[in-house]
Design a protein around this motif. Structure first.
Motif, PDB file in Angstrom:
ATOM      1  N   PHE A   4     -17.043  -4.847   8.078  1.00  0.00           N
ATOM      2  CA  PHE A   4     -15.620  -4.369   8.303  1.00  0.00           C
ATOM      3  C   PHE A   4     -15.258  -3.365   7.240  1.00  0.00           C
ATOM      4  O   PHE A   4     -15.457  -3.698   6.012  1.00  0.00           O
ATOM      5  CB  PHE A   4     -14.869  -5.749   8.447  1.00  0.00           C
ATOM      6  CG  PHE A   4     -13.190  -5.450   8.215  1.00  0.00           C
ATOM      7  CD1 PHE A   4     -12.685  -4.915   9.496  1.00  0.00           C
ATOM      8  CD2 PHE A   4     -12.524  -5.325   7.075  1.00  0.00           C
ATOM      9  CE1 PHE A   4     -11.459  -4.527   9.364  1.00  0.00           C
ATOM     10  CE2 PHE A   4     -11.217  -4.966   6.943  1.00  0.00           C
ATOM     11  CZ  PHE A   4     -10.800  -4.669   8.186  1.00  0.00           C
ATOM     12  N   GLU A   5     -14.662  -2.278   7.645  1.00  0.00           N
ATOM     13  CA  GLU A   5     -14.280  -1.412   6.805  1.00  0.00           C
ATOM     14  C   GLU A   5     -12.822  -1.517   6.701  1.00  0.00           C
ATOM     15  O   GLU A   5     -12.192  -1.347   7.458  1.00  0.00           O
ATOM     16  CB  GLU A   5     -14.653   0.033   7.209  1.00  0.00           C
ATOM     17  CG  GLU A   5     -16.132   0.268   7.340  1.00  0.00           C
ATOM     18  CD  GLU A   5     -16.760   0.300   5.849  1.00  0.00           C
ATOM     19  OE1 GLU A   5     -16.067   0.833   4.779  1.00  0.00           O
ATOM     20  OE2 GLU A   5     -17.999  -0.086   5.590  1.00  0.00           O
ATOM     21  N   PRO A   6     -12.505  -1.490   5.358  1.00  0.00           N
ATOM     22  CA  PRO A   6     -10.900  -1.595   5.168  1.00  0.00           C
ATOM     23  C   PRO A   6     -10.444  -0.474   5.625  1.00  0.00           C
ATOM     24  O   PRO A   6     -10.834   0.592   5.411  1.00  0.00           O
ATOM     25  CB  PRO A   6     -10.570  -2.120   3.630  1.00  0.00           C
ATOM     26  CG  PRO A   6     -11.904  -1.628   3.019  1.00  0.00           C
ATOM     27  CD  PRO A   6     -13.083  -1.889   4.068  1.00  0.00           C
ATOM     28  N   ILE A   7      -9.111  -0.402   5.969  1.00  0.00           N
ATOM     29  CA  ILE A   7      -8.090   0.578   5.922  1.00  0.00           C
ATOM     30  C   ILE A   7      -7.961   1.343   4.906  1.00  0.00           C
ATOM     31  O   ILE A   7      -7.776   0.833   3.767  1.00  0.00           O
ATOM     32  CB  ILE A   7      -6.718   0.316   6.802  1.00  0.00           C
ATOM     33  CG1 ILE A   7      -6.776  -0.522   8.117  1.00  0.00           C
ATOM     34  CG2 ILE A   7      -5.997   1.451   6.876  1.00  0.00           C
ATOM     35  CD1 ILE A   7      -7.720   0.415   9.017  1.00  0.00           C
ATOM     36  N   ALA A   8      -8.086   2.772   4.853  1.00  0.00           N
ATOM     37  CA  ALA A   8      -7.813   3.612   3.547  1.00  0.00           C
ATOM     38  C   ALA A   8      -6.585   3.254   3.152  1.00  0.00           C
ATOM     39  O   ALA A   8      -5.530   3.286   3.675  1.00  0.00           O
ATOM     40  CB  ALA A   8      -8.049   4.974   4.165  1.00  0.00           C
ATOM     41  N   GLU A   9      -6.496   3.212   1.719  1.00  0.00           N
ATOM     42  CA  GLU A   9      -5.118   3.020   0.976  1.00  0.00           C
ATOM     43  C   GLU A   9      -4.181   4.061   1.434  1.00  0.00           C
ATOM     44  O   GLU A   9      -2.898   3.760   1.491  1.00  0.00           O
ATOM     45  CB  GLU A   9      -5.272   2.973  -0.382  1.00  0.00           C
ATOM     46  CG  GLU A   9      -3.985   2.840  -1.293  1.00  0.00           C
ATOM     47  CD  GLU A   9      -3.377   1.636  -0.843  1.00  0.00           C
ATOM     48  OE1 GLU A   9      -2.149   1.670  -0.757  1.00  0.00           O
ATOM     49  OE2 GLU A   9      -3.720   0.445  -0.612  1.00  0.00           O
ATOM     50  N   ARG A  10      -4.560   5.364   1.610  1.00  0.00           N
ATOM     51  CA  ARG A  10      -3.669   6.559   1.956  1.00  0.00           C
ATOM     52  C   ARG A  10      -3.034   5.959   3.273  1.00  0.00           C
ATOM     53  O   ARG A  10      -1.668   6.280   3.603  1.00  0.00           O
ATOM     54  CB  ARG A  10      -4.312   7.726   2.095  1.00  0.00           C
ATOM     55  CG  ARG A  10      -3.626   8.980   2.695  1.00  0.00           C
ATOM     56  CD  ARG A  10      -4.333  10.280   2.565  1.00  0.00           C
ATOM     57  NE  ARG A  10      -3.705  11.108   3.477  1.00  0.00           N
ATOM     58  CZ  ARG A  10      -4.149  12.285   3.583  1.00  0.00           C
ATOM     59  NH1 ARG A  10      -5.462  12.454   3.508  1.00  0.00           N
ATOM     60  NH2 ARG A  10      -3.407  13.237   4.261  1.00  0.00           N
ATOM     61  N   ASP A  11      -3.582   5.394   4.311  1.00  0.00           N
ATOM     62  CA  ASP A  11      -3.321   5.111   5.596  1.00  0.00           C
ATOM     63  C   ASP A  11      -2.108   3.915   5.376  1.00  0.00           C
ATOM     64  O   ASP A  11      -1.171   3.710   5.879  1.00  0.00           O
ATOM     65  CB  ASP A  11      -4.371   4.801   6.686  1.00  0.00           C
ATOM     66  CG  ASP A  11      -5.210   5.873   7.116  1.00  0.00           C
ATOM     67  OD1 ASP A  11      -4.950   6.873   6.537  1.00  0.00           O
ATOM     68  OD2 ASP A  11      -6.181   5.637   7.631  1.00  0.00           O
ATOM     69  N   GLU A  12      -2.551   2.960   4.391  1.00  0.00           N
ATOM     70  CA  GLU A  12      -1.656   1.782   4.230  1.00  0.00           C
ATOM     71  C   GLU A  12      -0.474   2.345   3.657  1.00  0.00           C
ATOM     72  O   GLU A  12       0.714   1.635   3.867  1.00  0.00           O
ATOM     73  CB  GLU A  12      -2.570   0.821   3.339  1.00  0.00           C
ATOM     74  CG  GLU A  12      -3.519   0.093   3.994  1.00  0.00           C
ATOM     75  CD  GLU A  12      -3.415  -1.012   5.127  1.00  0.00           C
ATOM     76  OE1 GLU A  12      -2.144  -1.003   5.384  1.00  0.00           O
ATOM     77  OE2 GLU A  12      -4.385  -1.574   5.318  1.00  0.00           O
ATOM     78  N   ARG A  16       3.346   1.883   4.995  1.00  0.00           N
ATOM     79  CA  ARG A  16       4.537   1.187   4.225  1.00  0.00           C
ATOM     80  C   ARG A  16       5.663   2.207   4.373  1.00  0.00           C
ATOM     81  O   ARG A  16       6.817   1.777   4.607  1.00  0.00           O
ATOM     82  CB  ARG A  16       4.155   0.911   3.071  1.00  0.00           C
ATOM     83  CG  ARG A  16       3.040  -0.276   2.680  1.00  0.00           C
ATOM     84  CD  ARG A  16       3.191  -0.558   1.302  1.00  0.00           C
ATOM     85  NE  ARG A  16       2.566   0.383   0.527  1.00  0.00           N
ATOM     86  CZ  ARG A  16       1.105   0.380   0.627  1.00  0.00           C
ATOM     87  NH1 ARG A  16       0.372  -0.353   1.129  1.00  0.00           N
ATOM     88  NH2 ARG A  16       0.745   1.431  -0.278  1.00  0.00           N
ATOM     89  N   VAL A  17       5.677   3.434   4.281  1.00  0.00           N
ATOM     90  CA  VAL A  17       6.760   4.306   4.437  1.00  0.00           C
ATOM     91  C   VAL A  17       7.292   4.394   5.896  1.00  0.00           C
ATOM     92  O   VAL A  17       8.463   4.150   5.994  1.00  0.00           O
ATOM     93  CB  VAL A  17       6.289   5.708   4.128  1.00  0.00           C
ATOM     94  CG1 VAL A  17       7.382   6.736   4.449  1.00  0.00           C
ATOM     95  CG2 VAL A  17       5.874   6.018   2.664  1.00  0.00           C
ATOM     96  N   VAL A  18       6.535   4.161   6.891  1.00  0.00           N
ATOM     97  CA  VAL A  18       6.919   4.065   8.309  1.00  0.00           C
ATOM     98  C   VAL A  18       7.804   2.900   8.352  1.00  0.00           C
ATOM     99  O   VAL A  18       9.063   2.739   9.040  1.00  0.00           O
ATOM    100  CB  VAL A  18       5.955   4.176   9.442  1.00  0.00           C
ATOM    101  CG1 VAL A  18       6.495   3.978  10.614  1.00  0.00           C
ATOM    102  CG2 VAL A  18       5.211   5.605   9.448  1.00  0.00           C
ATOM    103  N   LEU A  19       7.101   1.679   8.127  1.00  0.00           N
ATOM    104  CA  LEU A  19       8.056   0.430   8.092  1.00  0.00           C
ATOM    105  C   LEU A  19       9.402   0.175   7.459  1.00  0.00           C
ATOM    106  O   LEU A  19      10.309  -0.108   7.943  1.00  0.00           O
ATOM    107  CB  LEU A  19       6.984  -0.700   7.685  1.00  0.00           C
ATOM    108  CG  LEU A  19       5.894  -0.930   8.770  1.00  0.00           C
ATOM    109  CD1 LEU A  19       5.051  -2.018   8.232  1.00  0.00           C
ATOM    110  CD2 LEU A  19       6.174  -1.259  10.023  1.00  0.00           C
ATOM    111  N   ASP A  20       9.206   0.931   6.139  1.00  0.00           N
ATOM    112  CA  ASP A  20      10.299   0.907   5.457  1.00  0.00           C
ATOM    113  C   ASP A  20      11.554   1.845   6.236  1.00  0.00           C
ATOM    114  O   ASP A  20      12.662   1.274   6.221  1.00  0.00           O
ATOM    115  CB  ASP A  20      10.234   1.685   3.962  1.00  0.00           C
ATOM    116  CG  ASP A  20       9.615   0.665   3.172  1.00  0.00           C
ATOM    117  OD1 ASP A  20       9.426  -0.609   3.220  1.00  0.00           O
ATOM    118  OD2 ASP A  20       8.941   1.307   2.012  1.00  0.00           O
TER     119      ASP A  20
END
Length: 131
Positions: A4-12, A16-20
């Motif tokens: 499993f490759e984690p999602i890139a921090e940039r994408d995370e 977060r910006v979208v969800l806010d």
């Protein structure tokens, strides 16, 4: 089995910006409006946040070595990395998640957000999709 490759921090961070922004829209408007209204308001919130995004970009499909422009559009494409699909429905259906997963596959992106604004508590309308 692949690792499993984690999602890139940039994408995370983009998510977060979208969800806010989406939480702000939902708290101001509440449920019960058309999807297009939420999309327009989320566009305004994302513009204020300074995050690069495209609204309703065309998504061409490659099939059998040929590009097919069938007028397929995503709701929001955040920094060409995160796909956001908006809904204003009674409840999310498996086809909504399948649609987003297909968009992820076609764009070679890994993270998508399926956001249903037609819920009393916005947290209940969030579905994260990872490819």
């Amino acid at each position: 089995m692949g690792r499993f490759e984690p999602i890139a921090e940039r994408d995370e961070a983009l998510a977060r910006v979208v969800l806010d922004a989406a939480f702000r829209v939902h708290s101001k408007l509440g449920p019960g409006l058309l999807e297009s209204i939420y999309e327009h308001c989320l566009d305004k919130e994302l513009t204020k946040s300074g995050v690069p995004f495209e609204r309703q970009p065309l998504l061409a499909i490659e099939y059998d070595g040929e590009i097919i422009d069938a007028g397929l559009r995503m709701d929001l494409f955040i920094d060409k990395r995160v796909i956001v699909e908006l809904k204003a429905v009674e409840q999310l259906a498996p086809i909504h998640e399948a649609q987003l997963f297909t968009y992820l596959k076609l764009t070679n992106c890994r993270l998508g957000l399926l956001l249903n604004f037609n819920v009393p508590h916005f947290k209940d309308g969030i579905k994260r999709v990872v490819r």
